[in-house]
Design a protein around this motif. Sequence first.
Motif, PDB file in Angstrom:
ATOM      1  N   SER A   1       0.817  -1.223   0.000  1.00 15.95           N
ATOM      2  CA  SER A   1       0.000   0.000   0.000  1.00 15.95           C
ATOM      3  C   SER A   1       0.848   1.271   0.000  1.00 15.95           C
ATOM      4  CB  SER A   1      -0.970   0.003   1.199  1.00 15.95           C
ATOM      5  OG  SER A   1      -1.880  -1.072   1.083  1.00 15.95           O
ATOM      6  N   ARG A   2       1.768   1.366  -0.980  1.00 12.88           N
ATOM      7  CA  ARG A   2       2.644   2.538  -1.027  1.00 12.88           C
ATOM      8  C   ARG A   2       3.237   2.716  -2.424  1.00 12.88           C
ATOM      9  NH1 ARG A   2       7.313  -0.334   2.663  1.00 12.88           N
ATOM     10  NH2 ARG A   2       8.006  -1.831   1.086  1.00 12.88           N
ATOM     11  N   ILE A   3       3.798   3.888  -2.630  1.00 16.56           N
ATOM     12  CA  ILE A   3       4.583   4.208  -3.810  1.00 16.56           C
ATOM     13  C   ILE A   3       5.992   4.504  -3.300  1.00 16.56           C
ATOM     14  CG2 ILE A   3       4.870   5.724  -5.807  1.00 16.56           C
ATOM     15  CD1 ILE A   3       2.143   4.314  -5.817  1.00 16.56           C
TER      16      ILE A   3
ATOM     17  N   GLY B   1       2.174   7.022   0.989  1.00 16.62           N
ATOM     18  CA  GLY B   1       1.137   6.095   1.426  1.00 16.62           C
ATOM     19  C   GLY B   1       1.439   5.422   2.752  1.00 16.62           C
ATOM     20  N   GLN B   2       2.670   5.518   3.200  1.00 17.02           N
ATOM     21  CA  GLN B   2       3.101   4.975   4.494  1.00 17.02           C
ATOM     22  C   GLN B   2       4.016   6.001   5.148  1.00 17.02           C
ATOM     23  OE1 GLN B   2       1.929   2.241   5.784  1.00 17.02           O
ATOM     24  NE2 GLN B   2       1.123   1.159   4.005  1.00 17.02           N
TER      25      GLN B   2
ATOM     26  N   SER C   1       6.480   0.241   7.398  1.00 14.64           N
ATOM     27  CA  SER C   1       5.021   0.266   7.505  1.00 14.64           C
ATOM     28  C   SER C   1       4.409  -0.288   6.227  1.00 14.64           C
ATOM     29  CB  SER C   1       4.517   1.700   7.712  1.00 14.64           C
ATOM     30  OG  SER C   1       5.083   2.259   8.860  1.00 14.64           O
ATOM     31  N   THR C   2       3.463  -1.205   6.377  1.00 15.65           N
ATOM     32  CA  THR C   2       2.845  -1.824   5.198  1.00 15.65           C
ATOM     33  C   THR C   2       1.330  -1.979   5.327  1.00 15.65           C
ATOM     34  OG1 THR C   2       3.241  -4.052   6.056  1.00 15.65           O
ATOM     35  CG2 THR C   2       4.957  -3.105   4.649  1.00 15.65           C
TER      36      THR C   2
ATOM     37  N   VAL D   1      10.427  14.215   3.009  1.00 17.74           N
ATOM     38  CA  VAL D   1       9.778  13.614   4.174  1.00 17.74           C
ATOM     39  C   VAL D   1       8.735  12.616   3.713  1.00 17.74           C
ATOM     40  CG1 VAL D   1       8.397  14.094   6.227  1.00 17.74           C
ATOM     41  CG2 VAL D   1      10.132  15.732   5.496  1.00 17.74           C
ATOM     42  N   SER D   2       8.875  11.373   4.130  1.00 13.42           N
ATOM     43  CA  SER D   2       7.881  10.362   3.789  1.00 13.42           C
ATOM     44  C   SER D   2       6.588  10.650   4.524  1.00 13.42           C
ATOM     45  CB  SER D   2       8.408   8.975   4.145  1.00 13.42           C
ATOM     46  OG  SER D   2       9.497   8.653   3.319  1.00 13.42           O
ATOM     47  N   GLY D   3       5.499  10.195   3.949  1.00 15.68           N
ATOM     48  CA  GLY D   3       4.198  10.412   4.563  1.00 15.68           C
ATOM     49  C   GLY D   3       3.546  11.709   4.116  1.00 15.68           C
ATOM     50  N   ILE D   4       3.845  12.176   2.900  1.00 16.12           N
ATOM     51  CA  ILE D   4       3.193  13.389   2.404  1.00 16.12           C
ATOM     52  C   ILE D   4       1.717  13.094   2.161  1.00 16.12           C
ATOM     53  CG2 ILE D   4       5.313  14.305   1.406  1.00 16.12           C
ATOM     54  CD1 ILE D   4       4.254  13.537  -1.346  1.00 16.12           C
ATOM     55  N   THR D   5       0.904  14.111   2.211  1.00 17.03           N
ATOM     56  CA  THR D   5      -0.532  13.932   2.045  1.00 17.03           C
ATOM     57  C   THR D   5      -0.991  14.419   0.673  1.00 17.03           C
ATOM     58  OG1 THR D   5      -0.975  16.067   3.098  1.00 17.03           O
ATOM     59  CG2 THR D   5      -1.006  14.123   4.510  1.00 17.03           C
ATOM     60  N   ALA D   6      -2.076  13.833   0.200  1.00 20.99           N
ATOM     61  CA  ALA D   6      -2.665  14.218  -1.082  1.00 20.99           C
ATOM     62  C   ALA D   6      -3.344  15.574  -0.941  1.00 20.99           C
ATOM     63  CB  ALA D   6      -3.677  13.163  -1.518  1.00 20.99           C
TER      64      ALA D   6
END
Length: 158
Positions: free
Chosen positions: A58-60, A80-81, A86-87, A135-140
Amino acid sequence: MNQGAWIYVFLFAWLTISLVTAQAKPDLVLGAGMLSLPEGVLLDPNSDALNVVDTGNSRILRFDDRASLSASSVPSLIIGQRTLNSTALNAGRNTSALGLAQPGGACMDGLGGLWVADSLNNRVMLFVGVANSTVSGITAVLQLGQPTFQTSRANQGG
């Protein structure tokens, strides 16, 4: 090596992505032990980045410099994570602008926007600034197919 001749091949049985040149033998195997059901690879038209749709996790995953990829490369950005470890669906939380649930495909527009088909959430998400994010975990910033970022029912809940 002529980068224009690169062909990315998905090997679902081994859960890796191989880089194949005109000699038809892999020059690189990427993602061993990292990917689960990869369903897409896309190149950023504005950079040398390679993005992998890692559906089962569940990620790119974004790798900024595809010319220097090696078997031990780690992604520079995870969408996405929150972390590489994290999965869980929706990043282990309720449906939101952050998480994905088994993305089925993605594409990048000419402005660097990343459009993701978020399959189990029945929506398409737009992430902007992907190339500049560290930074990982960016939002749409936009979603299509749902009335809000918190809903996920098919046909907009109707």
